[in-house]
Scaffold this motif. Structure first.
Motif, mmCIF file in Angstrom:
data_model
loop_
_atom_site.group_PDB
_atom_site.id
_atom_site.type_symbol
_atom_site.label_atom_id
_atom_site.label_comp_id
_atom_site.label_asym_id
_atom_site.label_seq_id
_atom_site.Cartn_x
_atom_site.Cartn_y
_atom_site.Cartn_z
ATOM 1 N N SER A 71 0.975 -1.337 -0.019
ATOM 2 C CA SER A 71 -0.157 0.165 -0.113
ATOM 3 C C SER A 71 0.843 1.235 0.068
ATOM 4 O O SER A 71 2.055 1.343 0.598
ATOM 5 N N THR A 95 3.328 3.982 -0.485
ATOM 6 C CA THR A 95 4.991 3.791 -0.777
ATOM 7 C C THR A 95 5.630 2.681 -0.556
ATOM 8 O O THR A 95 6.756 2.422 -0.909
ATOM 9 N N TRP A 111 5.040 0.539 -2.311
ATOM 10 C CA TRP A 111 5.107 0.006 -3.625
ATOM 11 C C TRP A 111 6.576 -0.082 -3.965
ATOM 12 O O TRP A 111 7.212 -0.880 -4.880
ATOM 13 N N LYS A 155 8.487 -2.900 -6.214
ATOM 14 C CA LYS A 155 9.029 -2.418 -7.509
ATOM 15 C C LYS A 155 10.561 -2.896 -7.674
ATOM 16 O O LYS A 155 10.997 -3.538 -8.875
ATOM 17 N N LEU A 182 -2.065 -4.237 -5.051
ATOM 18 C CA LEU A 182 -1.505 -2.731 -4.746
ATOM 19 C C LEU A 182 -2.857 -2.136 -4.489
ATOM 20 O O LEU A 182 -3.892 -2.148 -4.753
ATOM 21 N N ASP A 183 -2.519 -1.241 -3.306
ATOM 22 C CA ASP A 183 -3.615 -0.224 -2.621
ATOM 23 C C ASP A 183 -2.999 0.896 -2.308
ATOM 24 O O ASP A 183 -2.271 1.219 -1.616
ATOM 25 N N GLY A 184 -3.407 2.103 -3.512
ATOM 26 C CA GLY A 184 -2.784 3.256 -3.131
ATOM 27 C C GLY A 184 -3.471 4.296 -2.213
ATOM 28 O O GLY A 184 -3.047 5.312 -1.852
ATOM 29 N N MET A 242 -2.638 5.186 -8.076
ATOM 30 C CA MET A 242 -1.295 4.810 -8.000
ATOM 31 C C MET A 242 -0.315 5.637 -8.480
ATOM 32 O O MET A 242 -0.475 6.159 -9.614
ATOM 33 N N TYR A 243 0.866 6.257 -7.824
ATOM 34 C CA TYR A 243 1.758 7.490 -8.488
ATOM 35 C C TYR A 243 2.696 7.024 -9.270
ATOM 36 O O TYR A 243 3.142 8.029 -9.871
ATOM 37 N N ASP A 244 2.879 5.686 -9.418
ATOM 38 C CA ASP A 244 3.883 5.138 -10.215
ATOM 39 C C ASP A 244 3.330 4.357 -11.386
ATOM 40 O O ASP A 244 3.854 3.396 -12.040
ATOM 41 N N ALA A 245 2.095 4.581 -11.721
ATOM 42 C CA ALA A 245 1.272 3.777 -12.485
ATOM 43 C C ALA A 245 1.830 3.545 -14.024
ATOM 44 O O ALA A 245 1.813 2.464 -14.705
ATOM 45 N N PRO A 263 -7.340 -3.737 -7.402
ATOM 46 C CA PRO A 263 -7.662 -3.303 -6.085
ATOM 47 C C PRO A 263 -9.086 -3.838 -5.607
ATOM 48 O O PRO A 263 -10.017 -4.057 -6.400
#
Length: 452
Positions: free
Chosen positions: A295, A297, A299, A303, A323-325, A331-334, A352
């Protein structure tokens, strides 16, 4: 002419050089202090744990005890103030958690020692030396005596001293074992990109080789807040160019994260602590089923793990990513994930979802039915960021995975900062600690993907 600070750090460097020389010249490869720290200690902390728990109402709340401890420490030794950040709020809260862990696990001496050996290695970057522990002990006793007053006894003091000295001996051992390693690394910021008003992706290049494993984290220090360190996952697997990537979300408290998000620029110098963490791909099998749950950062860790899987083409992985933003953010890095997933049939990105039932969790983890004789082959990696998850979310998810049939050895996550109390007397110890200590994180954050 050198400043007092320069003279002090030069003295510390000479001290380390002498200790290293003694280790090299010693027939056993260790100096006398290290050998003393390695000697087994016949100590059962159960009785001391009960004494300390019984006396907590006399000296609590713990936050007040820590305030008095630091007041006594800096009054007696003003020069030690330079080893701490300007704001003591995080440091004091961190020490509260350390004491919670120490008291809560005193009946599990071996596991507790392991935690403090690591803590001793990490404290090297702060310039902490054995003499500082002696000053800390004196200040703690002064604070305990003052708060308990006439109700303080020699029996209680002996119990606190045995507990503290056991932890200190483990920290000294950890520092001695790492004497030949750098205590920190300088690094230059090579890129700084805002992905949201409160979130930045940083690239940094260490000035010296920095060896780490995908899934680990590192502590960072901003030049704007000396001696203040915060841990962040390394968001990139080891790469020939040596650059590291970090995802940092500002917390609005004026701390390290805020400084890195809002004030760091290309060309700035930051400091790195040694890599730590337990999110490493299973290395004992040529293939494995892997479930990554993250969830916010968190991520970043996933990564790096995905890049490592992609690099290890000789090993066959089947990877699923959940993932859970957060409730109100994407999602900031989608863009990176969308590009990465193309052409990689071994990766499945799960959509999600809301809270999972126990049966859905068992299915997600590939756990066979109770009547099945098949073995669980699933490895689960957890990185739940506090900005979108409840403070105890990682522990709660781990408990649910265990209940679903995933062996503890197959569930990988880093410490959540809570007190892991297990073994005989668990309920009594946990209850006493919860009564004596307050929660540091607001309870308004939600539990996340796997809440019941």
């Amino acid at each position: 002419m050198n400043t007092p600070s320069e003279d002090y750090h030069a003295l510390l460097a000479r001290h380390d050089a002498m200790r290293l020389r003694r280790r090299i010249l010693s027939p056993t490869g260790t100096d006398d202090g290290a050998r003393r720290a390695e000697r087994p200690q016949a100590y059962d902390g159960t009785a001391d744990q009960q004494l300390i728990l019984d006396c907590l109402p006399l000296v609590g709340p713990l936050e007040g005890l820590i305030d008095d401890l630091y007041r006594a420490l800096f009054e007696r030794h003003p020069y030690l103030r330079s080893l701490f950040p300007e704001s003591m709020a995080f440091q004091q809260a961190h020490l509260v958690e350390i004491f919670r862990h120490l008291i809560g696990n005193l009946h599990r001496t071996d596991d507790m020692i392991g935690r403090f050996v690591q803590l001793g290695r990490d404290h090297r970057k702060l310039g902490v030396r054995p003499a500082h522990f002696e000053a800390f002990e004196t200040a703690l006793l002064e604070a305990l005596r003052m708060r308990a007053g006439s109700r303080w006894t020699a029996l209680l003091e002996d119990a606190w001293l045995r507990m503290l000295r056991l932890a200190v001996s483990a920290m000294v051992k950890g520092a001695d074992e790492a004497i030949a390693e750098p205590s920190s690394w300088n690094a230059t910021v090579t890129a700084h990109e805002l992905r949201a008003p409160d979130l930045a992706v940083l690239r940094v290049r260490p000035h010296e080789p920095y060896a780490f494993t995908a899934g680990q984290y590192a502590s960072l220090e901003s030049p704007l807040l000396e001696q203040a360190w915060r841990p962040y996952y390394l968001a990139r697997a080891p790469h020939p160019d040596g650059e590291l990537e970090f995802h940092v979300r500002a917390r609005g408290a004026g701390g390290v994260s805020d400084a890195l998000v809002h004030h760091a620029r290309e060309g700035d110098t930051v400091r790195l602590g040694a890599p730590r963490g337990r999110l490493a791909l299973p290395g004992h099998t040529p293939s494995a089923d892997v479930l990554l749950i993250a969830s916010g950062t968190g991520w970043a860790a996933m990564k790096a793990l995905l890049q490592q899987v992609d690099a290890e083409r000789s090993r066959a992985y089947r990877v699923r990513l959940l993932l859970d933003g957060g409730a109100d953010e994407g999602m900031y890095d989608a863009a990176y994930l969308d590009s990465f997933r193309r052409g990689r049939s071994w990766l499945t990105v799960l959509p999600p979802t809301g809270p999972l039932t126990d049966q859905e969790l068992r299915t997600l983890c590939g756990v066979p039915g109770r009547s099945s004789g098949n073995l669980v082959r699933q490895h689960v990696f957890l990185a739940l960021a506090p900005e979108v998850s409840a403070p105890d979310a990682t522990g709660a998810v781990s408990d649910r995975l265990a209940a679903a049939g995933i062996p503890a050895a197959c569930v990988h996550h880093d410490s959540t900062g809570s007190v892991p109390v297990v073994g005989p007397g668990r309920d009594a110890v946990a209850g006493a600690l919860e009564t004596s200590f307050t929660e540091m994180t607001p309870s308004s954050t939600r539990t996340g993907l796997l809440s019941a």
